[in-house]
Design an enzyme around this catalytic site. Sequence first.
Site, PDB file in Angstrom:
ATOM      1  N   ILE A   1      -9.475   6.095 -20.592  1.00  0.00           N
ATOM      2  CA  ILE A   1      -9.651   4.681 -20.860  1.00  0.00           C
ATOM      3  C   ILE A   1     -11.078   4.544 -20.118  1.00  0.00           C
ATOM      4  O   ILE A   1     -11.052   4.613 -18.378  1.00  0.00           O
ATOM      5  CB  ILE A   1      -8.380   3.506 -20.531  1.00  0.00           C
ATOM      6  CG1 ILE A   1      -7.546   4.323 -21.702  1.00  0.00           C
ATOM      7  CG2 ILE A   1      -8.604   2.522 -20.170  1.00  0.00           C
ATOM      8  CD1 ILE A   1      -5.968   3.973 -21.478  1.00  0.00           C
TER       9      ILE A   1
ATOM     10  N   ASP B   1       0.851  -1.377   0.220  1.00  0.00           N
ATOM     11  CA  ASP B   1      -0.064   0.159  -0.290  1.00  0.00           C
ATOM     12  C   ASP B   1       0.493   1.450  -0.097  1.00  0.00           C
ATOM     13  O   ASP B   1       1.610   1.052   1.219  1.00  0.00           O
ATOM     14  CB  ASP B   1      -1.151   0.036   1.343  1.00  0.00           C
ATOM     15  CG  ASP B   1      -1.769   0.882   1.352  1.00  0.00           C
ATOM     16  OD1 ASP B   1      -1.516   2.627   0.946  1.00  0.00           O
ATOM     17  OD2 ASP B   1      -2.924   0.778   2.261  1.00  0.00           O
ATOM     18  N   VAL B   2       1.097   2.329  -0.895  1.00  0.00           N
ATOM     19  CA  VAL B   2       2.021   3.073  -1.147  1.00  0.00           C
ATOM     20  C   VAL B   2       1.329   4.287  -0.307  1.00  0.00           C
ATOM     21  O   VAL B   2       2.307   5.061  -0.451  1.00  0.00           O
ATOM     22  CB  VAL B   2       2.098   4.023  -2.537  1.00  0.00           C
ATOM     23  CG1 VAL B   2       2.314   2.432  -3.894  1.00  0.00           C
ATOM     24  CG2 VAL B   2       0.527   4.109  -3.734  1.00  0.00           C
TER      25      VAL B   2
ATOM     26  N   THR C   1     -11.486   2.285 -17.346  1.00  0.00           N
ATOM     27  CA  THR C   1     -11.249   1.476 -16.431  1.00  0.00           C
ATOM     28  C   THR C   1     -11.771   1.095 -15.905  1.00  0.00           C
ATOM     29  O   THR C   1     -13.306   2.582 -15.200  1.00  0.00           O
ATOM     30  CB  THR C   1     -10.012   1.277 -15.446  1.00  0.00           C
ATOM     31  OG1 THR C   1     -10.079   3.608 -15.004  1.00  0.00           O
ATOM     32  CG2 THR C   1      -8.986   2.633 -16.595  1.00  0.00           C
TER      33      THR C   1
ATOM     34  N   LYS D   1      -2.435  15.451 -11.174  1.00  0.00           N
ATOM     35  CA  LYS D   1      -1.518  15.088 -12.044  1.00  0.00           C
ATOM     36  C   LYS D   1      -0.694  15.670 -12.617  1.00  0.00           C
ATOM     37  O   LYS D   1       0.580  16.274 -13.224  1.00  0.00           O
ATOM     38  CB  LYS D   1      -2.356  14.947 -13.672  1.00  0.00           C
ATOM     39  CG  LYS D   1      -3.573  13.125 -13.077  1.00  0.00           C
ATOM     40  CD  LYS D   1      -2.137  12.520 -13.290  1.00  0.00           C
ATOM     41  CE  LYS D   1      -3.172  10.780 -13.015  1.00  0.00           C
ATOM     42  NZ  LYS D   1      -2.734   9.644 -12.513  1.00  0.00           N
TER      43      LYS D   1
ATOM     44  N   TYR E   1     -12.057  16.551 -13.976  1.00  0.00           N
ATOM     45  CA  TYR E   1     -11.622  15.674 -14.022  1.00  0.00           C
ATOM     46  C   TYR E   1     -11.278  16.545 -12.346  1.00  0.00           C
ATOM     47  O   TYR E   1      -9.898  16.085 -11.433  1.00  0.00           O
ATOM     48  CB  TYR E   1     -10.058  15.906 -14.884  1.00  0.00           C
ATOM     49  CG  TYR E   1      -9.351  14.523 -14.373  1.00  0.00           C
ATOM     50  CD1 TYR E   1      -9.402  13.171 -14.368  1.00  0.00           C
ATOM     51  CD2 TYR E   1      -8.245  15.092 -14.773  1.00  0.00           C
ATOM     52  CE1 TYR E   1      -8.827  12.084 -14.738  1.00  0.00           C
ATOM     53  CE2 TYR E   1      -6.450  14.413 -14.358  1.00  0.00           C
ATOM     54  CZ  TYR E   1      -7.383  12.912 -13.935  1.00  0.00           C
ATOM     55  OH  TYR E   1      -6.174  12.149 -14.552  1.00  0.00           O
TER      56      TYR E   1
HETATM   57  C1  1JT Z   1      -8.917   8.172 -10.898  1.00  0.00           C
HETATM   58  C2  1JT Z   1     -10.238   8.249 -11.529  1.00  0.00           C
HETATM   59  C3  1JT Z   1      -8.046   8.753 -11.381  1.00  0.00           C
HETATM   60  C4  1JT Z   1     -10.546   8.352 -13.329  1.00  0.00           C
HETATM   61  C5  1JT Z   1      -9.042   9.241 -14.065  1.00  0.00           C
HETATM   62  C6  1JT Z   1      -8.037   9.081 -13.405  1.00  0.00           C
HETATM   63  N1  1JT Z   1      -6.805   9.738 -14.248  1.00  0.00           N
HETATM   64  C7  1JT Z   1      -7.778   9.560 -15.603  1.00  0.00           C
HETATM   65  N2  1JT Z   1      -9.557   9.109 -14.725  1.00  0.00           N
HETATM   66  C8  1JT Z   1     -10.145   8.731 -16.125  1.00  0.00           C
HETATM   67  C9  1JT Z   1     -10.557  10.174 -16.099  1.00  0.00           C
HETATM   68  C10 1JT Z   1     -12.095  10.545 -14.998  1.00  0.00           C
HETATM   69  C11 1JT Z   1     -12.601  11.687 -15.671  1.00  0.00           C
HETATM   70  C12 1JT Z   1     -12.160  13.009 -16.890  1.00  0.00           C
HETATM   71  C13 1JT Z   1     -11.533  12.276 -17.809  1.00  0.00           C
HETATM   72  C14 1JT Z   1     -10.106  10.763 -17.249  1.00  0.00           C
HETATM   73  C15 1JT Z   1     -11.406   7.831 -10.661  1.00  0.00           C
HETATM   74  C16 1JT Z   1     -10.683   7.752  -9.497  1.00  0.00           C
HETATM   75  C17 1JT Z   1     -10.187   7.985  -8.885  1.00  0.00           C
HETATM   76  C18 1JT Z   1      -8.895   8.578  -9.652  1.00  0.00           C
HETATM   77  O1  1JT Z   1     -13.164  13.612 -17.101  1.00  0.00           O
HETATM   78  C19 1JT Z   1     -12.973  14.189 -18.055  1.00  0.00           C
HETATM   79  C20 1JT Z   1     -13.491  12.637 -14.338  1.00  0.00           C
END
Ligand code: 1JT
Length: 258
Positions: free
Chosen positions: A192, A65-66, A194, A163, A156
């Site tokens: 993506i 766990d980082v 995920t 980031k 975001y």
């Molecule tokens: C996290 C989440 C980190 C979603 C993430 C992320 N880095 C990229 N994404 C996908 C994403 C999310 C949003 C977006 C575009 C790409 C969720 C859990 C926390 C860490 O906005 C247009 C909101």
Amino acid sequence: MAQLLAGKTAIILGLANKWSIAYAIAQAYVREGAKVLITYQGERQRQTVEELNAEIGAAKVLPCDVTMEEEIGALVEQLKADGTTLDIIVHSIAFANREDLSRPFVETSRDGYLLAQNVSAYSLVAVSRALSPLMTHGGAILTLSYLGGVRVVRNYNVMGVAKAALEACVRYLASDLGAGNIRVNAISAGPIKTASARGIRDFSKVLDVVANLAPLRRNTDPAEVADTAVFLGSDLGRGVTGNVIYVDAGFQIMGLGL
Ligand code: 1JT
């Protein structure tokens, strides 16, 4: 083609399920002949990651766990006890509270801000400090970023600020660790779907907008992010450090979407 990572050992942090970008990277690294070590966060993730590893064929699955300095320390001790040296570290970890990715950014709480920074940015510093001494003949450290760190991407929010910090960490770590021939880079991936992204409001719309505007007229495939991670981890990437490479079907170059 010869395997690009033959003879190299990589540790991959942030593999949680088969949609994880880290999962695609682990598969590509095994394909390219690396010895791959995978970490999991907490006992709850252990079984999932061990089962995924049945498909990946990584050499070892270890806890880490980082956010816990003791767990990072225990990982280092375990690796030392095994006589393991590292060539590649892949950091594919981020977290923010769900409500901080939908409310206006100005409403981000101090706790939410610090949580996102701690898990998503500081962890790269902690892991680099602890594990880079195991990179006895140089190496490559990779992390994953997103365009929201350099531009405002609606929703975001606090992750964008995290980031931005992460990308700055990449530059300062690259400067510190370069003398030991350790390179530090980020891959800025297009959005993506995920498991983390799945619950995000309007995420499908984000994917549609990107696919329409991107020069390649499509979204980003985790496998192509993984292939760039192969390049950066391999000797082909030997002259690249402190950089952010966009693997986003070209989306990042575009201006107006009209
Ligand atoms: C996290 C989440 C980190 C979603 C993430 C992320 N880095 C990229 N994404 C996908 C994403 C999310 C949003 C977006 C575009 C790409 C969720 C859990 C926390 C860490 O906005 C247009 C909101």
